[in-house]
Design a protein around this motif. Structure first.
Motif, PDB file in Angstrom:
ATOM      1  N   SER A  48       0.889  -1.152  -0.228  1.00 19.47           N
ATOM      2  CA  SER A  48      -0.270   0.502  -0.010  1.00 19.47           C
ATOM      3  C   SER A  48       0.627   1.465  -0.471  1.00 19.47           C
ATOM      4  O   SER A  48       0.874   1.705  -0.970  1.00 19.47           O
ATOM      5  N   THR A  49       2.180   0.801   1.075  1.00 18.25           N
ATOM      6  CA  THR A  49       2.944   1.986   1.053  1.00 18.25           C
ATOM      7  C   THR A  49       3.600   2.645  -0.814  1.00 18.25           C
ATOM      8  O   THR A  49       3.629   3.723  -1.313  1.00 18.25           O
ATOM      9  N   HIS A  50       4.026   1.674  -1.355  1.00 18.18           N
ATOM     10  CA  HIS A  50       3.669   2.346  -3.185  1.00 18.18           C
ATOM     11  C   HIS A  50       3.944   1.831  -4.069  1.00 18.18           C
ATOM     12  O   HIS A  50       3.447   2.077  -5.065  1.00 18.18           O
ATOM     13  N   GLN A  51       2.708   1.263  -4.105  1.00 16.07           N
ATOM     14  CA  GLN A  51       1.181   1.056  -5.080  1.00 16.07           C
ATOM     15  C   GLN A  51       1.389   2.147  -5.563  1.00 16.07           C
ATOM     16  O   GLN A  51       1.318   2.273  -6.799  1.00 16.07           O
ATOM     17  N   CYS A  52       1.275   3.409  -4.926  1.00 18.35           N
ATOM     18  CA  CYS A  52       0.619   4.627  -5.701  1.00 18.35           C
ATOM     19  C   CYS A  52       1.821   5.089  -7.134  1.00 18.35           C
ATOM     20  O   CYS A  52       2.057   6.716  -7.466  1.00 18.35           O
ATOM     21  N   TYR A  53       3.089   4.257  -6.601  1.00 19.10           N
ATOM     22  CA  TYR A  53       4.110   4.646  -7.120  1.00 19.10           C
ATOM     23  C   TYR A  53       4.258   3.815  -8.569  1.00 19.10           C
ATOM     24  O   TYR A  53       5.264   4.566  -9.124  1.00 19.10           O
ATOM     25  N   GLY A  54       4.141   3.266  -8.457  1.00 17.99           N
ATOM     26  CA  GLY A  54       3.951   2.190  -8.888  1.00 17.99           C
ATOM     27  C   GLY A  54       4.984   1.168  -9.374  1.00 17.99           C
ATOM     28  O   GLY A  54       5.341   0.296 -10.313  1.00 17.99           O
ATOM     29  N   GLY A  55       5.828   1.182  -8.419  1.00 21.56           N
ATOM     30  CA  GLY A  55       6.976   0.473  -7.620  1.00 21.56           C
ATOM     31  C   GLY A  55       7.413   1.084  -6.610  1.00 21.56           C
ATOM     32  O   GLY A  55       7.462   1.556  -6.244  1.00 21.56           O
ATOM     33  N   VAL A  56       8.605   0.303  -5.631  1.00 23.75           N
ATOM     34  CA  VAL A  56       9.486  -0.038  -4.627  1.00 23.75           C
ATOM     35  C   VAL A  56      10.404   1.388  -4.822  1.00 23.75           C
ATOM     36  O   VAL A  56      10.730   2.156  -5.599  1.00 23.75           O
ATOM     37  N   VAL A  57       9.750   2.118  -3.681  1.00 20.03           N
ATOM     38  CA  VAL A  57      10.952   4.194  -4.158  1.00 20.03           C
ATOM     39  C   VAL A  57      11.564   3.038  -2.331  1.00 20.03           C
ATOM     40  O   VAL A  57      10.974   2.986  -1.761  1.00 20.03           O
ATOM     41  N   PRO A  58      12.903   3.008  -2.709  1.00 18.45           N
ATOM     42  CA  PRO A  58      13.631   2.682  -1.754  1.00 18.45           C
ATOM     43  C   PRO A  58      13.929   3.701  -0.467  1.00 18.45           C
ATOM     44  O   PRO A  58      13.833   2.799   1.058  1.00 18.45           O
ATOM     45  N   GLU A  59      14.216   4.602  -0.979  1.00 19.69           N
ATOM     46  CA  GLU A  59      13.668   5.716   0.693  1.00 19.69           C
ATOM     47  C   GLU A  59      11.931   5.215   1.775  1.00 19.69           C
ATOM     48  O   GLU A  59      12.829   5.317   2.657  1.00 19.69           O
ATOM     49  N   LEU A  60      11.203   5.418   1.065  1.00 18.16           N
ATOM     50  CA  LEU A  60       9.955   4.928   1.935  1.00 18.16           C
ATOM     51  C   LEU A  60      10.144   3.959   2.834  1.00 18.16           C
ATOM     52  O   LEU A  60       9.389   3.367   3.632  1.00 18.16           O
ATOM     53  N   ALA A  61      10.798   2.772   1.405  1.00 18.17           N
ATOM     54  CA  ALA A  61      11.323   1.559   1.920  1.00 18.17           C
ATOM     55  C   ALA A  61      11.534   1.550   3.443  1.00 18.17           C
ATOM     56  O   ALA A  61      11.165   0.482   4.812  1.00 18.17           O
ATOM     57  N   SER A  62      12.855   1.945   3.090  1.00 15.97           N
ATOM     58  CA  SER A  62      13.436   1.720   4.997  1.00 15.97           C
ATOM     59  C   SER A  62      13.008   2.200   5.773  1.00 15.97           C
ATOM     60  O   SER A  62      13.198   1.752   6.852  1.00 15.97           O
ATOM     61  N   ARG A  63      12.323   3.251   5.022  1.00 20.05           N
ATOM     62  CA  ARG A  63      11.265   3.931   6.612  1.00 20.05           C
ATOM     63  C   ARG A  63      10.723   3.539   7.185  1.00 20.05           C
ATOM     64  O   ARG A  63      10.089   3.274   8.568  1.00 20.05           O
ATOM     65  N   ASP A  64       9.841   2.594   6.224  1.00 22.90           N
ATOM     66  CA  ASP A  64       9.256   1.913   6.698  1.00 22.90           C
ATOM     67  C   ASP A  64       9.791   1.119   7.522  1.00 22.90           C
ATOM     68  O   ASP A  64       8.797   0.414   8.449  1.00 22.90           O
ATOM     69  N   HIS A  65      10.668   0.232   7.478  1.00 27.75           N
ATOM     70  CA  HIS A  65      10.918  -1.082   8.569  1.00 27.75           C
ATOM     71  C   HIS A  65      11.803  -0.495   9.868  1.00 27.75           C
ATOM     72  O   HIS A  65      11.651  -0.942  10.422  1.00 27.75           O
ATOM     73  N   VAL A  66      12.120   0.985   9.917  1.00 28.39           N
ATOM     74  CA  VAL A  66      12.335   1.813  11.020  1.00 28.39           C
ATOM     75  C   VAL A  66      11.456   1.371  11.956  1.00 28.39           C
ATOM     76  O   VAL A  66      11.175   1.109  12.786  1.00 28.39           O
ATOM     77  N   LYS A  67      10.292   1.960  11.315  1.00 30.56           N
ATOM     78  CA  LYS A  67       8.544   1.948  12.165  1.00 30.56           C
ATOM     79  C   LYS A  67       8.433   0.296  12.430  1.00 30.56           C
ATOM     80  O   LYS A  67       7.383   0.663  13.633  1.00 30.56           O
ATOM     81  N   TYR A  68       8.167  -0.449  11.471  1.00 30.36           N
ATOM     82  CA  TYR A  68       8.068  -1.305  11.152  1.00 30.36           C
ATOM     83  C   TYR A  68       8.464  -3.276  12.928  1.00 30.36           C
ATOM     84  O   TYR A  68       8.618  -3.711  13.291  1.00 30.36           O
ATOM     85  N   LEU A  69      10.038  -2.750  13.316  1.00 36.86           N
ATOM     86  CA  LEU A  69      10.935  -3.762  13.431  1.00 36.86           C
ATOM     87  C   LEU A  69      11.042  -3.963  14.478  1.00 36.86           C
ATOM     88  O   LEU A  69      10.553  -5.470  15.145  1.00 36.86           O
ATOM     89  N   VAL A  70      10.327  -3.230  14.887  1.00 34.36           N
ATOM     90  CA  VAL A  70      10.329  -3.350  17.331  1.00 34.36           C
ATOM     91  C   VAL A  70       9.125  -3.967  16.937  1.00 34.36           C
ATOM     92  O   VAL A  70       8.985  -5.222  18.554  1.00 34.36           O
ATOM     93  N   PRO A  71       8.075  -2.938  16.494  1.00 37.27           N
ATOM     94  CA  PRO A  71       6.613  -4.051  16.971  1.00 37.27           C
ATOM     95  C   PRO A  71       6.705  -5.052  16.474  1.00 37.27           C
ATOM     96  O   PRO A  71       6.300  -5.936  17.236  1.00 37.27           O
ATOM     97  N   LEU A  72       7.391  -5.653  15.067  1.00 33.52           N
ATOM     98  CA  LEU A  72       7.040  -6.617  14.907  1.00 33.52           C
ATOM     99  C   LEU A  72       7.911  -7.861  15.866  1.00 33.52           C
ATOM    100  O   LEU A  72       7.935  -9.397  15.574  1.00 33.52           O
TER     101      LEU A  72
END
Length: 336
Positions: A34-58
């Motif tokens: 859902s984060t990358h869908q509007c861009y039509g592909g993976v945006v590396p910077e957004l991917a990194s930020r999302d990992h930071v956000k979800y690693l601890v809770p996961l």
């Protein structure tokens, strides 16, 4: 031994815990579609930020699933490459910091090795050696798996990986991201007879010896067929079916050659495209015809996940392997 596995090579944050006696005891995953869908592909910077956000809770979720606390862990395994450099650094920094804080070993895991071993999660009877077909968004490879850590690449793609070809073909026909899965679903809804209305799609590099692949020409053929069509839903479905069948036939021909060349009777299919229903059914038929066995990870272990990293880490830990220093080292490209 209980090993925490962390996967962050691209757009999925995966965390799992594997116990050498009980098997997989926890598995948590966050997908960034859902984060990358509007861009039509993976945006590396957004991917990194999302990992930071979800690693601890996961990690907390996985520990809760397993009814453990951090000090119950014996090691922390993490994907060190190949992948997006920022995403890899995020997972590696977190994993090594956690391991250092717990005074536990850290284990750098090759992403492709983890995929190759994923089938053993549900099939512990699967033993070395075996032949592996690795099909994903970034790789199309045939690999002789002789033992843990001993691999021989015998076939590779010369251009697009098969998953990449699926995604690009879907995009050129206007299908939504992630296109490969949408194209495969569309293909499964179209009959073979309907697809035969189109001019035959090529089976690239099957008319010459060898085990290498090429899918860029097939993608171009699909584009030409689409541009010459009415560009309606029927055309999409027919092209999707013809394209998928050409890919499956090509993979089957090369797998059969590789099995005969290596005298192997065990084939393991790994990577995201390994979840493709048509490919699975066709390979089951091929191995039945050859008197062999084919192994697939369950679909959630085909795509990127922490379970395969935790499992690979546990196997290496049992062999006494671990990172020899605490420097953060990841590789965007890492030849297998």
């Amino acid at each position: 031994m209980r090993v925490l596995g962390i996967e962050s090579s691209c757009d999925e944050t995966g965390v799992a815990i594997y116990d050498s006696e009980k098997g997989l005891i926890a598995h948590a995953l966050h997908s960034q579609i859902s984060t990358h869908q509007c861009y039509g592909g993976v945006v590396p910077e957004l991917a990194s930020r999302d990992h930071v956000k979800y690693l601890v809770p996961l990690v907390d979720e996985a520990l809760q699933q397993a009814n453990l606390v951090k000090t119950d862990l014996d090691a922390v395994a993490y994907t060190a490459g190949p992948g997006l450099i920022g995403a890899l650094l995020t997972g590696a920094c977190f994993a090594k910091s956690l391991a250092l804080g717990l005074n536990k070993p850290a284990l750098a895991i090759h992403h492709l090795e983890a995929h190759l071993l994923a089938a053993k999660l549900d099939s512990p009877e699967l033993d070395f050696p075996f032949l592996a077909l690795l099909v994903s968004g970034g790789h199309t490879q045939l690999i002789e798996v002789r033992a843990l850590g001993i691999y021989q690449l015998i076939g590779d793609t010369l251009d697009d990986a098969v998953g990449e070809a699926f995604d690009k073909t879907a995009k050129l026909m206007g299908l939504p991201y992630p296109g490969g899965a949408v194209l495969a679903k569309l293909a499964d809804q179209c009959s073979v007879e309907e697809a035969k209305i189109l001019a035959p799609f090529p089976r690239p590099m099957t008319d010459r010896p060898g085990l290498d692949f090429s899918f860029s020409g097939l993608k171009t053929h699909a584009l030409t067929t689409w541009n010459n069509s009415l560009k309606d839903e029927k055309a999409r479905a027919r092209i999707a079916k013809a394209f998928q069948q050409a890919v499956v036939d090509t993979l089957l021909i090369k797998c059969k050659r590789a099995l005969q060349q290596t005298a192997s009777r065990r084939l393991v299919v790994a990577g995201g495209v390994g979840a493709n229903h048509s490919l699975r059914e066709s390979l089951k038929g091929l191995l039945q015809e050859l008197g062999g066995e084919v192994y697939f990870p369950r679909p959630e272990y085909c795509t990127d996940n922490g379970a395969m990293v935790a499992y690979a880490g546990c196997l290496h830990l049992l062999q006494g392997k671990k990172d020899l220093n605490w420097a953060i080292e990841v590789k965007a490209r890492w030849p297998f």
